[in-house]
Design a protein around this motif. Structure first.
Motif, PDB file in Angstrom:
ATOM      1  N   GLY A  36       0.821  -1.223   0.000  1.00 52.56           N
ATOM      2  CA  GLY A  36       0.000   0.000   0.000  1.00 52.56           C
ATOM      3  C   GLY A  36       0.846   1.261   0.000  1.00 52.56           C
ATOM      4  N   GLY A  37       2.075   1.147  -0.482  1.00 51.95           N
ATOM      5  CA  GLY A  37       3.000   2.288  -0.458  1.00 51.95           C
ATOM      6  C   GLY A  37       2.657   3.385  -1.448  1.00 51.95           C
ATOM      7  N   SER A  38       1.645   3.143  -2.296  1.00 53.49           N
ATOM      8  CA  SER A  38       1.272   4.187  -3.262  1.00 53.49           C
ATOM      9  C   SER A  38       0.282   5.182  -2.666  1.00 53.49           C
ATOM     10  N   GLY A  39      -0.173   4.945  -1.441  1.00 54.09           N
ATOM     11  CA  GLY A  39      -1.216   5.795  -0.847  1.00 54.09           C
ATOM     12  C   GLY A  39      -0.656   7.043  -0.178  1.00 54.09           C
ATOM     13  N   PHE A  40      -1.526   7.689   0.579  1.00 56.83           N
ATOM     14  CA  PHE A  40      -1.218   8.964   1.241  1.00 56.83           C
ATOM     15  C   PHE A  40      -0.004   8.837   2.177  1.00 56.83           C
ATOM     16  N   VAL A  41      -0.055   7.892   3.094  1.00 54.70           N
ATOM     17  CA  VAL A  41       1.055   7.719   4.048  1.00 54.70           C
ATOM     18  C   VAL A  41       2.261   7.104   3.333  1.00 54.70           C
ATOM     19  N   GLY A  42       1.998   6.163   2.426  1.00 51.48           N
ATOM     20  CA  GLY A  42       3.071   5.452   1.734  1.00 51.48           C
ATOM     21  C   GLY A  42       3.960   6.387   0.927  1.00 51.48           C
ATOM     22  N   ARG A  43       3.344   7.364   0.258  1.00 54.64           N
ATOM     23  CA  ARG A  43       4.147   8.292  -0.568  1.00 54.64           C
ATOM     24  C   ARG A  43       5.102   9.091   0.313  1.00 54.64           C
ATOM     25  N   GLU A  44       4.606   9.505   1.478  1.00 55.49           N
ATOM     26  CA  GLU A  44       5.447  10.283   2.406  1.00 55.49           C
ATOM     27  C   GLU A  44       6.585   9.398   2.952  1.00 55.49           C
ATOM     28  N   LEU A  45       6.225   8.164   3.295  1.00 56.06           N
ATOM     29  CA  LEU A  45       7.226   7.254   3.851  1.00 56.06           C
ATOM     30  C   LEU A  45       8.294   6.929   2.805  1.00 56.06           C
ATOM     31  N   MET A  46       7.832   6.697   1.572  1.00 55.77           N
ATOM     32  CA  MET A  46       8.773   6.349   0.504  1.00 55.77           C
ATOM     33  C   MET A  46       9.771   7.495   0.309  1.00 55.77           C
ATOM     34  N   CYS A  47       9.236   8.713   0.277  1.00 55.25           N
ATOM     35  CA  CYS A  47      10.092   9.900   0.100  1.00 55.25           C
ATOM     36  C   CYS A  47      11.147   9.977   1.209  1.00 55.25           C
ATOM     37  N   LEU A  48      10.685   9.790   2.454  1.00 53.43           N
ATOM     38  CA  LEU A  48      11.592   9.881   3.593  1.00 53.43           C
ATOM     39  C   LEU A  48      12.675   8.795   3.502  1.00 53.43           C
ATOM     40  N   LEU A  49      12.255   7.562   3.220  1.00 56.95           N
ATOM     41  CA  LEU A  49      13.227   6.460   3.181  1.00 56.95           C
ATOM     42  C   LEU A  49      14.227   6.657   2.046  1.00 56.95           C
ATOM     43  N   LYS A  50      13.731   7.111   0.881  1.00 53.91           N
ATOM     44  CA  LYS A  50      14.647   7.327  -0.248  1.00 53.91           C
ATOM     45  C   LYS A  50      15.612   8.457   0.066  1.00 53.91           C
ATOM     46  N   ASN A  51      15.115   9.525   0.701  1.00 51.88           N
ATOM     47  CA  ASN A  51      16.004  10.635   1.087  1.00 51.88           C
ATOM     48  C   ASN A  51      17.090  10.192   2.054  1.00 51.88           C
ATOM     49  N   LYS A  52      16.790   9.150   2.824  1.00 51.86           N
ATOM     50  CA  LYS A  52      17.788   8.620   3.769  1.00 51.86           C
ATOM     51  C   LYS A  52      18.716   7.626   3.076  1.00 51.86           C
ATOM     52  N   GLY A  53      18.499   7.407   1.771  1.00 54.93           N
ATOM     53  CA  GLY A  53      19.402   6.550   1.007  1.00 54.93           C
ATOM     54  C   GLY A  53      18.956   5.099   0.916  1.00 54.93           C
ATOM     55  N   HIS A  54      17.738   4.807   1.343  1.00 57.57           N
ATOM     56  CA  HIS A  54      17.265   3.421   1.286  1.00 57.57           C
ATOM     57  C   HIS A  54      16.607   3.126  -0.063  1.00 57.57           C
ATOM     58  N   GLU A  55      16.478   1.825  -0.363  1.00 52.50           N
ATOM     59  CA  GLU A  55      15.756   1.397  -1.580  1.00 52.50           C
ATOM     60  C   GLU A  55      14.360   0.950  -1.178  1.00 52.50           C
ATOM     61  N   VAL A  56      13.370   1.328  -2.001  1.00 55.85           N
ATOM     62  CA  VAL A  56      11.988   1.007  -1.630  1.00 55.85           C
ATOM     63  C   VAL A  56      11.264   0.317  -2.791  1.00 55.85           C
ATOM     64  N   THR A  57      10.545  -0.761  -2.494  1.00 54.05           N
ATOM     65  CA  THR A  57       9.653  -1.391  -3.472  1.00 54.05           C
ATOM     66  C   THR A  57       8.246  -1.369  -2.879  1.00 54.05           C
ATOM     67  N   VAL A  58       7.270  -1.048  -3.737  1.00 52.07           N
ATOM     68  CA  VAL A  58       5.874  -0.964  -3.279  1.00 52.07           C
ATOM     69  C   VAL A  58       5.141  -2.229  -3.715  1.00 52.07           C
ATOM     70  N   ILE A  59       4.223  -2.688  -2.858  1.00 50.98           N
ATOM     71  CA  ILE A  59       3.316  -3.767  -3.307  1.00 50.98           C
ATOM     72  C   ILE A  59       1.967  -3.104  -3.569  1.00 50.98           C
ATOM     73  N   SER A  60       1.425  -3.379  -4.758  1.00 49.19           N
ATOM     74  CA  SER A  60       0.209  -2.691  -5.184  1.00 49.19           C
ATOM     75  C   SER A  60      -0.702  -3.668  -5.902  1.00 49.19           C
ATOM     76  N   ARG A  61      -1.958  -3.245  -6.082  1.00 52.97           N
ATOM     77  CA  ARG A  61      -2.859  -4.057  -6.917  1.00 52.97           C
ATOM     78  C   ARG A  61      -2.530  -3.871  -8.394  1.00 52.97           C
ATOM     79  N   GLN A  62      -1.859  -2.741  -8.710  1.00 58.77           N
ATOM     80  CA  GLN A  62      -1.515  -2.413 -10.102  1.00 58.77           C
ATOM     81  C   GLN A  62      -0.017  -2.579 -10.322  1.00 58.77           C
TER      82      GLN A  62
END
Ligand code: NDP
Length: 304
Positions: free
Chosen positions: A7-33
């Motif tokens: 659910g990383g494409s949602g409201f909270v997920g987008r913010e979390l992804m941004c934060l984690l990427k800014n900290k240098g982490h790699e992120v993969t989202v699980i989605s229905r699409q």
């Protein structure tokens, strides 16, 4: 580090992804699409957990879905349960079946487990039993995340229970801004009910803090963190402060019976009643809030 967000494409997920990427982490989202940087839930089931150090689940049918705003029926309620419980179970099973399980497994649920009250205060240590539909949902949702005891040494489990998440690009604020701009904002019901809230940036921060500091103590029970601001506010205080910062009048209260008629009584509880929630363990964990009070949070969101 590598993180997987259901659910990383949602409201909270987008913010979390941004934060984690800014900290240098790699992120993969699980989605229905399917899409770039994503895997689907079917792929997770088919191929198992991709190698990662942390897993987070944020997936679930939106409780305040604007497209289903006036359709509070059995189908909607069933979707609220199945979308959360099935995705959480899929992730827990994938973690348990992984040859290299992640260090952290974070489930984000909600404060609806605590019974609304004008006086009771709830910390993460408070005992609770389900008393209505949403608290029953939290119970089943959190239970579906539990890993077997033999996983305790490898994977730290966390449950984060946020209050209303405040941010510019989604959630409750997005739906409230227009009526407030039009001068139609007002207290909901009596306005005396507690209004547990958190700035989206702090919710993402608390999740990242748990992922980056999973701790050394092996335990088969999850560590629970209340995802709320450290100050307690009422709906009246929130309404008046938002109106003041937006320079709009807030003189028209919205009667509780109207909210119930519009949204269904089980869902209206989220707005017309509330809980005093204390983030005791969240603060003890060493997390420092960026927006600990309503004024700083609302200025960041609507100040300009
Ligand atoms: P969103 O409504 O933005 O949804 C998150 C994601 O869930 C979506 O992007 C979507 O991903 C996936 N999703 C939506 N419907 C379904 C479905 N029927 N089946 C499977 N997946 C679905 O949620 P938020 O980011 O606002 O919230 C994240 C979590 O935090 C949720 O579980 C929510 O209940 C909880 N929470 C949120 C609060 C808030 O104020 N926002 C307050 C308290 C708790 P995709 O389309 O890519 O599949």
């Amino acid at each position: 580090m590598r993180f997987l967000i259901g659910g990383g494409s949602g409201f909270v997920g987008r913010e979390l992804m941004c934060l984690l990427k800014n900290k240098g982490h790699e992120v993969t989202v699980i989605s229905r699409q399917p899409g770039p940087g994503k895997i689907t839930w079917d792929e997770l089931e088919l191929n198992g957990l991709p190698h990662c150090e942390g897993v987070i689940n944020l997936a679930g049918e939106n409780l305040m879905n604007p497209l289903r705003w006036q359709v509070w029926n059995e189908g909607y309620k069933k979707d609220l349960f199945s979308s959360r419980i099935n995705t959480t179970k899929s992730l827990a099973q994938a973690i348990a079946g992984s040859p290299s399980p992640p260090c952290s497994w974070v489930l984000v649920t909600g404060v609806a487990c605590y019974k609304p009250s004008l006086t009771a205060e709830y910390s993460e240590d408070s005992k609770w039993t389900p008393f209505d539909l949403l608290s029953k949902l939290v119970k089943e949702w959190e239970a579906s995340a539990l890993l077997q005891e033999n996983m305790a040494k490898t994977t730290r489990q966390f449950i984060i229970r946020p209050g209303v998440v405040l941010g510019r690009d989604g959630g409750a604020m997005k739906q409230m801004l227009l009526p407030f701009w039009l001068g139609l904002g007002g207290t909901l019901g009596s306005g005396r009910q507690p209004f547990p809230w958190i700035h989206i940036s702090d919710l993402a921060g608390i999740i990242a803090h748990a992922l980056e500091h999973p701790g050394d103590v092996a335990s088969s029970s999850p560590q629970v963190f209340n995802g709320v601001a450290p100050v307690l506010n009422t709906n009246y205080e929130f309404t008046k402060e938002l109106g003041r910062i937006m320079r709009r009048p807030t003189i028209l209260p919205v009667p509780g019976f109207f909210v119930k008629a519009l949204m269904g009584s089980e869902r209206a509880m989220v707005l017309t009643q509330g809980q005093k929630v204390i983030p005791k363990r969240t603060q003890e964990s060493g997390y420092h809030y960026k927006y600990p009070d309503l004024t700083s949070a609302l200025i960041e969101i609507v100040g300009d």
